[in-house]
Motif scaffolding. Sequence first.
Motif, short mmCIF file in Angstrom:
data_model
loop_
_atom_site.label_atom_id
_atom_site.label_comp_id
_atom_site.label_asym_id
_atom_site.label_seq_id
_atom_site.Cartn_x
_atom_site.Cartn_y
_atom_site.Cartn_z
N ARG A 97 0.83 -1.25 0.01
CA ARG A 97 -0.15 0.20 0.04
C ARG A 97 0.88 1.30 -0.04
NH1 ARG A 97 -5.34 -1.00 3.37
NH2 ARG A 97 -4.94 1.33 3.78
N ASN A 98 0.11 2.36 -0.51
CA ASN A 98 1.04 3.65 -0.24
C ASN A 98 1.01 4.23 1.08
OD1 ASN A 98 1.32 3.81 -3.16
ND2 ASN A 98 -0.56 4.58 -3.55
N ASP A 99 0.01 3.99 1.76
CA ASP A 99 0.14 4.29 3.24
C ASP A 99 1.12 3.40 4.00
OD1 ASP A 99 -1.36 2.23 4.01
OD2 ASP A 99 -3.34 3.20 4.14
N HIS A 100 1.27 3.63 5.29
CA HIS A 100 1.94 2.82 5.94
C HIS A 100 1.43 1.74 6.78
CE1 HIS A 100 5.81 5.09 4.72
NE2 HIS A 100 4.87 5.99 4.43
N ILE A 101 0.17 1.64 6.80
CA ILE A 101 -0.46 0.75 7.81
C ILE A 101 -0.20 -0.77 7.50
CG2 ILE A 101 -2.52 2.19 8.13
CD1 ILE A 101 -4.21 0.25 6.71
N TYR A 102 0.57 -1.29 6.46
CA TYR A 102 0.73 -2.63 6.32
C TYR A 102 2.25 -2.78 5.81
CZ TYR A 102 -4.11 -4.45 5.76
OH TYR A 102 -5.60 -4.77 6.00
N ASP A 103 2.76 -1.61 6.38
CA ASP A 103 4.36 -1.91 6.47
C ASP A 103 4.88 -3.04 7.19
OD1 ASP A 103 4.49 0.33 4.80
OD2 ASP A 103 5.54 1.43 6.24
N LEU A 104 4.08 -3.44 8.49
CA LEU A 104 4.27 -4.45 9.28
C LEU A 104 2.82 -5.32 9.56
CD1 LEU A 104 6.47 -3.53 12.16
CD2 LEU A 104 7.08 -5.28 10.45
N ILE A 105 2.61 -6.55 9.23
CA ILE A 105 1.33 -7.11 9.30
C ILE A 105 1.77 -8.40 10.16
CG2 ILE A 105 -0.46 -8.32 8.23
CD1 ILE A 105 0.07 -6.60 5.90
N LEU A 106 1.19 -8.73 11.15
CA LEU A 106 1.12 -9.95 12.00
C LEU A 106 -0.36 -10.61 11.78
CD1 LEU A 106 2.70 -12.30 13.56
CD2 LEU A 106 2.26 -10.77 15.46
N VAL A 107 -0.34 -11.71 11.16
CA VAL A 107 -1.73 -12.22 11.22
C VAL A 107 -2.15 -12.71 12.43
CG1 VAL A 107 -3.11 -14.14 9.89
CG2 VAL A 107 -1.26 -12.82 8.73
N ILE A 108 -3.56 -12.53 12.72
CA ILE A 108 -4.15 -13.29 13.86
C ILE A 108 -4.83 -14.17 13.35
CG2 ILE A 108 -5.84 -12.82 15.62
CD1 ILE A 108 -4.91 -9.66 15.67
N ASN A 109 -4.71 -15.31 13.79
CA ASN A 109 -5.42 -16.66 13.07
C ASN A 109 -6.82 -16.67 13.71
OD1 ASN A 109 -3.21 -17.43 11.71
ND2 ASN A 109 -2.43 -18.68 13.31
N TYR A 110 -7.78 -15.74 13.00
CA TYR A 110 -9.04 -15.75 13.16
C TYR A 110 -9.64 -16.32 11.91
CZ TYR A 110 -13.97 -14.22 13.13
OH TYR A 110 -15.31 -14.46 12.89
N ASN A 111 -10.53 -17.41 11.92
CA ASN A 111 -11.31 -17.91 10.87
C ASN A 111 -10.33 -18.32 9.81
OD1 ASN A 111 -13.45 -18.73 9.48
ND2 ASN A 111 -13.62 -16.85 8.11
N ILE A 112 -9.41 -18.90 10.27
CA ILE A 112 -8.27 -19.56 9.42
C ILE A 112 -8.12 -21.13 9.36
CG2 ILE A 112 -5.74 -20.07 9.41
CD1 ILE A 112 -6.17 -17.06 8.91
N ASN A 113 -8.46 -21.77 10.28
CA ASN A 113 -8.44 -23.45 10.07
C ASN A 113 -9.46 -24.09 11.23
OD1 ASN A 113 -7.95 -26.06 9.42
ND2 ASN A 113 -6.01 -26.20 10.65
#
Length: 163
Positions: A97-113
């Motif tokens: 993205r152009n903004d910076h909110i997704y420069d770091l993403i840690l997935v929270i395992n919600y609705n994953i498995n």
Amino acid sequence: MILVNNKGVLTYKNKFYRCAYGKNGLIKNKIEGDECTPIGIFTLGKLYIRIDRIKTIKTNFKYQHITKTMAWSDDPENQNYNKLINTSKKYQEKMFRNDHIYDLILVINYNINPTIPYKGSAIFLHIEKNNYNPTKGCIALKVEDFIEILSTLQPYEKIKIIE
């Protein structure tokens, strides 16, 4: 364990951090598009980093570099719903993205498995925007706080989101 409450406070290792959460609050029965943050205890998933912006980081997580073709499928009708995808098509959850909110993403395992269609997707810890504006369901932190937490957070730890 990371603890998040409805006052916009994230606690980790007895330290308090300001955070943002879903625009429409915290909820037990999340549905796609409700802009709520799910309540519960969740494991942590992969870490994604924009290495062109975050040059150095100390973390116990293996991480993947965010590229221009990466997105997170938020289409409940798609077989890849709530999963990382590589695409040139436009998706709401484009990760580069152009903004910076997704420069770091840690997935929270919600609705994953298992992944249940329409139960909610793309629930992440990410960087806050515009003085802690509410999110679409994620937890958002100041970049310095996020990096500090990642320096000691272990991949086996969990996040607990409470009312």
